[in-house]
Design an enzyme around this catalytic site. Structure first.
Site, mmCIF file in Angstrom:
data_model
loop_
_atom_site.group_PDB
_atom_site.id
_atom_site.type_symbol
_atom_site.label_atom_id
_atom_site.label_comp_id
_atom_site.label_asym_id
_atom_site.label_seq_id
_atom_site.Cartn_x
_atom_site.Cartn_y
_atom_site.Cartn_z
ATOM 1 N N PHE A 273 -11.776 -63.201 -56.891
ATOM 2 C CA PHE A 273 -11.370 -64.602 -56.925
ATOM 3 C C PHE A 273 -9.863 -64.714 -56.673
ATOM 4 O O PHE A 273 -9.064 -64.052 -57.302
ATOM 5 C CB PHE A 273 -11.716 -65.216 -58.283
ATOM 6 C CG PHE A 273 -11.298 -66.657 -58.383
ATOM 7 C CD1 PHE A 273 -11.851 -67.619 -57.538
ATOM 8 C CD2 PHE A 273 -10.327 -67.053 -59.282
ATOM 9 C CE1 PHE A 273 -11.447 -68.944 -57.600
ATOM 10 C CE2 PHE A 273 -9.921 -68.383 -59.354
ATOM 11 C CZ PHE A 273 -10.484 -69.327 -58.509
ATOM 12 N N GLN A 274 -9.494 -65.550 -55.713
ATOM 13 C CA GLN A 274 -8.103 -65.779 -55.323
ATOM 14 C C GLN A 274 -7.389 -64.505 -54.890
ATOM 15 O O GLN A 274 -6.201 -64.337 -55.134
ATOM 16 C CB GLN A 274 -7.340 -66.493 -56.446
ATOM 17 C CG GLN A 274 -7.912 -67.888 -56.675
ATOM 18 C CD GLN A 274 -7.016 -68.789 -57.496
ATOM 19 O OE1 GLN A 274 -6.276 -68.319 -58.345
ATOM 20 N NE2 GLN A 274 -7.091 -70.082 -57.239
ATOM 21 N N GLU B 34 3.748 -74.902 -53.518
ATOM 22 C CA GLU B 34 4.491 -73.651 -53.430
ATOM 23 C C GLU B 34 5.403 -73.593 -52.205
ATOM 24 O O GLU B 34 6.411 -72.888 -52.207
ATOM 25 C CB GLU B 34 3.541 -72.451 -53.435
ATOM 26 C CG GLU B 34 2.835 -72.221 -54.775
ATOM 27 C CD GLU B 34 1.559 -73.030 -54.936
ATOM 28 O OE1 GLU B 34 1.284 -73.930 -54.101
ATOM 29 O OE2 GLU B 34 0.817 -72.774 -55.910
ATOM 30 N N MET C 249 11.598 -87.117 -32.474
ATOM 31 C CA MET C 249 12.012 -86.099 -31.507
ATOM 32 C C MET C 249 10.893 -85.817 -30.504
ATOM 33 O O MET C 249 11.147 -85.585 -29.321
ATOM 34 C CB MET C 249 12.432 -84.826 -32.248
ATOM 35 C CG MET C 249 12.995 -83.748 -31.354
ATOM 36 S SD MET C 249 14.402 -84.325 -30.384
ATOM 37 C CE MET C 249 15.765 -83.801 -31.406
ATOM 38 N N LYS D 128 -1.994 -58.264 -61.601
ATOM 39 C CA LYS D 128 -2.071 -58.805 -62.961
ATOM 40 C C LYS D 128 -1.992 -57.675 -63.995
ATOM 41 O O LYS D 128 -1.309 -57.799 -65.014
ATOM 42 C CB LYS D 128 -3.373 -59.590 -63.117
ATOM 43 C CG LYS D 128 -3.375 -60.459 -64.347
ATOM 44 C CD LYS D 128 -4.528 -61.471 -64.318
ATOM 45 C CE LYS D 128 -4.478 -62.365 -65.559
ATOM 46 N NZ LYS D 128 -5.587 -63.313 -65.610
#
Ligand code: FAD
Ligand code: TPP
Ligand code: MG
Lengths: 188, 568
Positions: free
Chosen positions: B111-112, B49, B473, B161
């Site tokens: 959940f999540q 993501e 760097m 949802k």
């Protein structure tokens, strides 16, 4: 130095979080923050006291305006204004000491709002330093508990302006910028 | 007719002009994915993501529109955090859409479940938690408006949802969004304008600072007209590159930590700085106490919170850069600033001609040559998306951009892993443009999984890996400031050519200077994406360098000019 802001915000979920988060993110110290309804439905008003210099106060104002839910910001530090703090103080008071406590309460124009066998609850409103003074003299009797609202403030005289007329606001500019390396990040 | 929240979401996105989104599915966003099949939307399946957010960002920066990324709740949403913060610091307009657990479950550690509006509060311009189908359309409209107006930035829409599943009647509202507390249209007063105009006309040693705001405002032409009329030289920030043509005689080059030495010296001698849509980042100013002490400063910015943040300005002008300059331009008098221009020319001396083409080949391969050759072979016309590190600075120094939005790079957050996904996003925004990702061996490995996205989408994005075997760097800082103690900077790398092949792409390694041009040409001619690995000098450093917090003109210069690269 202390700056007092009157901040009008939309009364939406999370708005207090957004404002508080801004102070934290920009590393400003909040001394007190109060929030409640206003004369307009859907609009809440916060009184925020912050410890910052004039440059910081202008930056704070400009950054508060960047929050979508903030309607209007007024730094009322520089205006004639009235400021009030409300405190409830539970003080130990035996039958012997109660009269002394009551007398002090009178002197400070506070009120006793509850009496128990060995304590009283005192309600006091006023500028913060007055309440600090009251607390100071009550200490010798034993302050059991205290709660304070923090400062609420309002400018004197006519209302400062409408909520929508802030188009040119938030653009004032401080005349000092920090001239040290405190804002240099030493990261790669 | 009743529509589900998920259907309303896609229709609302299409009404905002969205055709492409970058995303990754999961439980809490499944209703939206299911409804997506009914709509003319191109969905690009990413591999992480973070990649989706950088793609949306690259899409926005290359094409000038708003980029859209989609993810599920919990881990999907938290994986977006780096990309959102990247877009925030570089004022890039993206809209991130996340699924959220059902509204009844919020707060229950379902959940999540992650409080992603809470998590992203300080790194979004604004965010929304939408828990009713009837609020979806309005939230989408507001999100796009906030993301692209004023100072652009990322907006997150967290949609539960049940809000995706529930149905309601929709009435589409075509009126302009008005948000009572949001004022993207601030303007300065006339009196301030007059002060700015007088200062410009009276300045003897002015410099224009071209910032990212030029691109965001579309002000290239008016900036150029002003510079030409008043004969004012132009220096650029990293994100301002492309805002003024590199080939223009008034172009000075980049300023700041790895800017050109003469630019930084000229800034210290200037009597007027005209800051156009740039925010005086600490990589630009060096030590503030000694910064541009001889100069008055005019600062034009759409965000008044930028005025006097780091540098005290004399005339702050709030507003959209193009609008402000269009008002100023007619009052600017033609100026003869030849002695100032000559003085700057003298500061250049014989140092750092970035024309390194004719230097003899010593058998070493330097990144500067690779990038300079890439510029020549692509006619300076490609969109180059860089990662973060030494190669990023060499790109800024040796690829000369004449067009806006052709250098895309993470400046403010300096996010390694940005280049590959952002290049994919740029390609979707500009399918007809040649797109190159220029990336270090370290940063490439942070998001290399997106090679699979390139393969699956069959897009042509070429990748130049500048492989110096180090987190270069950081190694450079260790060399300069930590006594060459290379703690955790040497890299053991995979075989990048084989890696490309494993993804079904073409890979090629270049080790000699003579191989660079043929390599780039072959990559351009090949139909699919090509991963070109350039094995360059391992311990080369970027010069000049203003150490963090040092005076701007106290630069570390290349110790003894070596022939292979320019004498910085
Ligand atoms: C390894 C590394 C090295 C770096 N070295 C350098 C260096 O040497 N030199 C350098 O310059 N940078 C360097 N940077 C980048 C630096 O950190 C900053 O990201 C960069 O200087 C920011 O450029 P900017 O101010 O133009 O753009 P931004 O940070 O994007 O700021 C844009 C400004 O324009 C304003 N704006 C937006 N829209 C408008 C509009 N419509 N009208 C008017 N104003 C608008 C915004 O409010 C903002 O103030 C480096 C970064 C990295 C990672
Ligand atoms: C996500 C992230 N982690 C760490 C850093 C710190 N950092 C800045 S540059 C750099 C080295 C980059 O190495 P590489 O990708 O090989 O590029 P090079 O400098 O060698 O060109 C590191 C680790 C960063 N900018 N971003
Ligand atoms: Mg490297």
């Amino acid at each position: 130095m202390r700056h007092t802001f009157a901040v009008h915000v939309e009364d939406t979920p999370g708005v207090l979080n957004r404002v508080a988060s801004l102070f934290r993110r920009r590393a400003f110290n909040i001394e007190s923050l109060t929030v409640g309804h206003t004369e307009t439905a859907g609009v809440s008003r916060m009184t925020i006291v912050a410890d910052t210099d004039d440059h910081g106060a202008l930056r704070l104002e400009a950054n508060l305006y960047k929050l979508v839910n903030v309607l209007r910001v007024d730094d009322i530090t520089v205006r004639p204004s009235v400021q009030r703090d409300l405190a409830m103080i539970k003080v130990a008071a035996t039958p012997e000491t109660r009269t002394h406590v009551m007398q002090l309460v009178d002197v400070f124009r506070a009120r006793v709002i509850d009496v128990a066998p060995d304590s009283v609850i005192i309600e006091a409103t006023g500028p913060e330093d007055k309440i600090d003074g009251l607390v100071e003299v009550l200490r010798q009797y034993g302050v059991i508990e205290m709660v304070r609202t923090g400062c609420v403030a309002m400018a004197r005289g006519p209302k400062i302006g409408g909520l929508g007329d802030g188009v040119e606001r938030g653009t004032q500019v401080a005349d000092e910028a920090p001239a040290d390396d405190s804002n240099v990040s030493y990261s790669v | 007719m009743k529509r589900t929240g998920a259907q309303i979401l896609w229709e609302a996105l299409i009404r905002e002009g969205v055709s492409t989104v970058f995303g990754y599915p999961g439980g809490a966003i499944l209703p939206a994915y299911d409804a997506m099949l009914e709509f003319p939307i191109k969905h690009v399946l990413v591999r992480h993501e973070q990649g989706a957010t950088h793609m949306a960002d690259g899409y926005a920066r290359a094409g000038g529109g708003v980029g859209v990324a989609v993810a599920t709740s919990g881990p999907g949403a938290t994986n977006m955090v780096t990309g959102i913060a990247t877009a925030m610091l570089d004022s890039s307009p993206i809209v991130c859409i996340t699924g959220q657990v059902g509204s009844k479950l919020i707060g229950s550690d379902a959940f999540q479940e992650t409080d992603i509006t809470g998590v992203t509060l300080p790194i979004t311009k604004h965010n929304y938690l939408v828990s009713r189908a009837q609020d979806v359309a309005r939230a989408v409209k507001e999100a796009f408006y906030v993301a692209k107006s004023g100072r652009p930035g990322p907006v997150l829409l967290d949609i539960t949802k049940d809000a995706q599943q529930a149905s309601c009647e929709v009435e589409w509202d075509d009126s302009e969004v008005t948000l009572p507390g949001y004022r993207p249209d601030l303007r300065a007063t006339q009196e301030v304008y007059q002060r700015a105009i007088d200062m410009i006309n009276n300045a003897k040693r002015p410099i224009i600072f071209a910032g990212h705001g030029i691109m965001l405002s579309g002000a290239m032409e008016v900036v150029r007209a002003l510079a030409e009329r008043a004969n004012i030289p132009v220096a650029m920030t990293l994100l301002g590159i492309g805002g003024f043509p590199a080939s223009h005689p008034l172009n000075l080059g980049m300023m700041g930590m790895h800017g050109e030495a003469w630019v930084n010296s000229a800034i210290q001698e200037a009597d007027l700085l005209l800051a156009f849509g740039m925010r005086f980042d600490d990589r630009v100013t060096g030590n503030l106490a000694t910064y541009a002490q001889n100069a008055k400063k005019i600062h034009i910015d759409i965000d008044p919170a930028e005025f006097n943040k780091n540098v005290k300005v004399d005339v702050p002008l709030t507003g959209d850069l193009r609008h402000v300059l269009e008002e100023i331009l007619p009052h600017v008098t033609e100026g003869d600033r030849s002695s100032w221009l000559k003085a700057i020319e003298a500061m250049k001396g014989d140092c750092a001609v970035r024309d390194i083409q004719n230097l003899p080949d010593s058998g070493h391969l330097y990144a500067a040559h690779v990038i300079n050759d890439l510029w020549r072979v692509t006619d300076g016309d490609a969109i180059v998306v860089t990662d973060v590190g030494q190669h990023q600075m060499w790109e800024a120094q040796y690829y000369h951009h004449d067009q806006p939005r052709t250098l895309i790079t993470s400046g403010g957050l300096g996010t390694m892993g940005f280049a590959l996904p952002a290049a994919i996003g740029a390609k979707f925004a500009c399918p007809d443009k040649e797109v190159w990702a220029v990336v270090g061996d370290g940063g490439f490995q942070m998001t290399q999984a997106e090679l699979a996205t390139i393969a699956q989408e069959q897009i042509k994005v070429n990748v130049a890996i500048i492989n110096n075997g180090y987190l270069g760097m950081v190694r450079q800082w260790q060399e300069f400031f930590y006594d060459r103690r290379y703690a955790a900077t040497p890299l053991l790398n995979p075989d990048f050519v084989k890696l490309a092949e494993a993804y079904g792409l073409s890979g090629m390694a270049v080790t000699k200077r003579a191989g660079v041009v043929p390599g780039v040409e072959a990559a351009r001619e090949h139909a699919g994406a090509v991963i070109l690995e350039f094995k360059v000098e391992q311990e080369d450093s970027v010069f000049p360098m203003v150490p963090a917090g040092a005076d701007l003109d106290k630069m570390i210069r290349r110790p003894s000019p070596i022939v292979e690269t320019a004498a910085d």
